[in-house]
Design a protein around this motif. Sequence first.
Motif, PDB file in Angstrom:
ATOM      1  N   VAL A  61       0.878  -1.274   0.072  1.00  0.00           N
ATOM      2  CA  VAL A  61       0.050  -0.040  -0.132  1.00  0.00           C
ATOM      3  C   VAL A  61       0.872   1.110  -0.014  1.00  0.00           C
ATOM      4  CG1 VAL A  61      -1.758   1.305   1.254  1.00  0.00           C
ATOM      5  CG2 VAL A  61      -1.763  -1.461   1.234  1.00  0.00           C
ATOM      6  N   GLU A  62       0.743   2.065  -1.149  1.00  0.00           N
ATOM      7  CA  GLU A  62       1.611   3.168  -1.172  1.00  0.00           C
ATOM      8  C   GLU A  62       0.354   4.706  -0.580  1.00  0.00           C
ATOM      9  OE1 GLU A  62       4.335   6.195  -2.331  1.00  0.00           O
ATOM     10  OE2 GLU A  62       4.359   4.076  -1.521  1.00  0.00           O
ATOM     11  N   ILE A  63       0.920   5.087   0.265  1.00  0.00           N
ATOM     12  CA  ILE A  63       0.126   6.159   0.977  1.00  0.00           C
ATOM     13  C   ILE A  63       0.270   7.418   0.196  1.00  0.00           C
ATOM     14  CG2 ILE A  63      -0.514   7.490   3.176  1.00  0.00           C
ATOM     15  CD1 ILE A  63       0.401   5.125   4.479  1.00  0.00           C
ATOM     16  N   LYS A  80       5.323  -2.945  -7.770  1.00  0.00           N
ATOM     17  CA  LYS A  80       4.520  -3.775  -8.181  1.00  0.00           C
ATOM     18  C   LYS A  80       5.244  -5.497  -8.392  1.00  0.00           C
ATOM     19  CE  LYS A  80       1.090  -2.607 -10.663  1.00  0.00           C
ATOM     20  NZ  LYS A  80       0.129  -2.025 -11.667  1.00  0.00           N
ATOM     21  N   GLU A  81       6.407  -5.131  -8.483  1.00  0.00           N
ATOM     22  CA  GLU A  81       7.123  -6.481  -8.709  1.00  0.00           C
ATOM     23  C   GLU A  81       7.399  -7.242  -7.405  1.00  0.00           C
ATOM     24  OE1 GLU A  81      11.553  -5.939  -9.463  1.00  0.00           O
ATOM     25  OE2 GLU A  81      10.658  -3.895 -10.282  1.00  0.00           O
ATOM     26  N   ARG A  85      -0.572  -7.775  -4.875  1.00  0.00           N
ATOM     27  CA  ARG A  85      -1.700  -6.741  -5.137  1.00  0.00           C
ATOM     28  C   ARG A  85      -1.172  -5.448  -4.775  1.00  0.00           C
ATOM     29  NH1 ARG A  85      -7.015  -8.374  -6.329  1.00  0.00           N
ATOM     30  NH2 ARG A  85      -7.204 -10.689  -5.573  1.00  0.00           N
ATOM     31  N   PHE A  86      -1.515  -4.523  -5.456  1.00  0.00           N
ATOM     32  CA  PHE A  86      -0.736  -3.084  -5.157  1.00  0.00           C
ATOM     33  C   PHE A  86      -2.157  -2.061  -4.943  1.00  0.00           C
ATOM     34  CE2 PHE A  86       0.068   1.179  -6.461  1.00  0.00           C
ATOM     35  CZ  PHE A  86       1.153   1.414  -5.533  1.00  0.00           C
ATOM     36  N   PHE A  87      -1.907  -1.203  -3.899  1.00  0.00           N
ATOM     37  CA  PHE A  87      -3.038  -0.312  -3.758  1.00  0.00           C
ATOM     38  C   PHE A  87      -2.516   1.125  -3.264  1.00  0.00           C
ATOM     39  CE2 PHE A  87      -4.606  -4.149  -2.193  1.00  0.00           C
ATOM     40  CZ  PHE A  87      -5.950  -4.310  -2.519  1.00  0.00           C
ATOM     41  N   PHE A  88      -2.999   2.191  -3.635  1.00  0.00           N
ATOM     42  CA  PHE A  88      -2.774   3.524  -3.076  1.00  0.00           C
ATOM     43  C   PHE A  88      -3.651   3.582  -1.959  1.00  0.00           C
ATOM     44  CE2 PHE A  88      -1.590   4.387  -7.665  1.00  0.00           C
ATOM     45  CZ  PHE A  88      -0.534   5.186  -7.432  1.00  0.00           C
ATOM     46  N   ALA A  89      -3.284   4.370  -0.870  1.00  0.00           N
ATOM     47  CA  ALA A  89      -4.199   4.673   0.131  1.00  0.00           C
ATOM     48  C   ALA A  89      -4.225   6.158   0.200  1.00  0.00           C
ATOM     49  CB  ALA A  89      -3.685   4.166   1.284  1.00  0.00           C
ATOM     50  N   LYS A  90      -5.350   6.656   0.631  1.00  0.00           N
ATOM     51  CA  LYS A  90      -5.526   8.276   0.803  1.00  0.00           C
ATOM     52  C   LYS A  90      -6.157   8.531   1.807  1.00  0.00           C
ATOM     53  CE  LYS A  90      -9.872   9.092  -1.692  1.00  0.00           C
ATOM     54  NZ  LYS A  90     -10.244   9.961  -0.732  1.00  0.00           N
ATOM     55  N   GLU A 120      -5.404  -5.324  -8.916  1.00  0.00           N
ATOM     56  CA  GLU A 120      -5.379  -6.489  -9.732  1.00  0.00           C
ATOM     57  C   GLU A 120      -4.433  -7.327  -9.038  1.00  0.00           C
ATOM     58  OE1 GLU A 120      -3.496  -7.725 -14.177  1.00  0.00           O
ATOM     59  OE2 GLU A 120      -3.471  -5.727 -13.578  1.00  0.00           O
ATOM     60  N   GLU A 121      -4.778  -8.452  -9.233  1.00  0.00           N
ATOM     61  CA  GLU A 121      -4.071  -9.851  -8.589  1.00  0.00           C
ATOM     62  C   GLU A 121      -2.937 -10.298  -9.641  1.00  0.00           C
ATOM     63  OE1 GLU A 121      -4.112 -13.947  -6.284  1.00  0.00           O
ATOM     64  OE2 GLU A 121      -5.971 -13.580  -7.365  1.00  0.00           O
ATOM     65  N   THR A 122      -1.760 -10.014  -9.123  1.00  0.00           N
ATOM     66  CA  THR A 122      -0.533 -10.373 -10.158  1.00  0.00           C
ATOM     67  C   THR A 122       0.720 -11.338  -9.190  1.00  0.00           C
ATOM     68  OG1 THR A 122       0.573  -8.342  -9.774  1.00  0.00           O
ATOM     69  CG2 THR A 122      -0.642  -8.567 -11.717  1.00  0.00           C
ATOM     70  N   PRO A 123       0.271 -12.830  -9.192  1.00  0.00           N
ATOM     71  CA  PRO A 123       1.015 -13.616  -8.215  1.00  0.00           C
ATOM     72  C   PRO A 123       2.393 -13.461  -8.337  1.00  0.00           C
ATOM     73  CG  PRO A 123      -0.866 -14.731  -9.360  1.00  0.00           C
ATOM     74  CD  PRO A 123      -0.660 -13.343  -9.934  1.00  0.00           C
ATOM     75  N   LEU A 124       3.090 -13.304  -7.262  1.00  0.00           N
ATOM     76  CA  LEU A 124       4.687 -13.325  -7.099  1.00  0.00           C
ATOM     77  C   LEU A 124       5.252 -14.425  -7.536  1.00  0.00           C
ATOM     78  CD1 LEU A 124       5.296 -11.566  -3.593  1.00  0.00           C
ATOM     79  CD2 LEU A 124       6.050 -10.719  -5.753  1.00  0.00           C
TER      80      LEU A 124
END
Length: 156
Positions: A61-63, A80-81, A85-90, A120-124
């Motif tokens: 999560v990137e704030i 993302k690598e 899953r990647f998210f922004f938080a605000k 989006e799910e992008t499995p490691l």
Amino acid sequence: MAELPQIVDLRQSPTALRVQRGVMRFLRNAHDFCCYAEVPLANGRRADVLAVGPKGEVWIVEIKSSLVDFQVDRKWPNYKEFCDRFFFAKPPELDPDIFPADEGLMVGDGHDAAILRMGEETPLPPARRKAMLLKLARLGADRVHTLMDPDGGNFP
């Protein structure tokens, strides 16, 4: 002003700290994730929140605390690598429309958070997952050690 948690590196704004607290509470309570704040990654970047789920899934999560914070900081694709899953938080007052529509999005305050849009799910790959989980186990143990023995324990 409330006392800061012991694991704060003082680089975050008060708004970012509130969002971080709400996001971490939400992920723990609603999704059974264990969360780490300010996690250094192998590419030299630092994830604001990195969460590990009960099945070993990794979310980052990137704030972003303000419009300017989002506009000047373009390092987020580098995270993302290192996650499934990647998210922004605000914070609640920040316009959600500034964020890319194809990225996950959370809103949080000092008490809780919510997912506005699932990332989006992008499995490691298995080797990256193993490396990440080992790094997180060691990071968690180091942080507990520092809290328990802040004066020492560092040997050559």
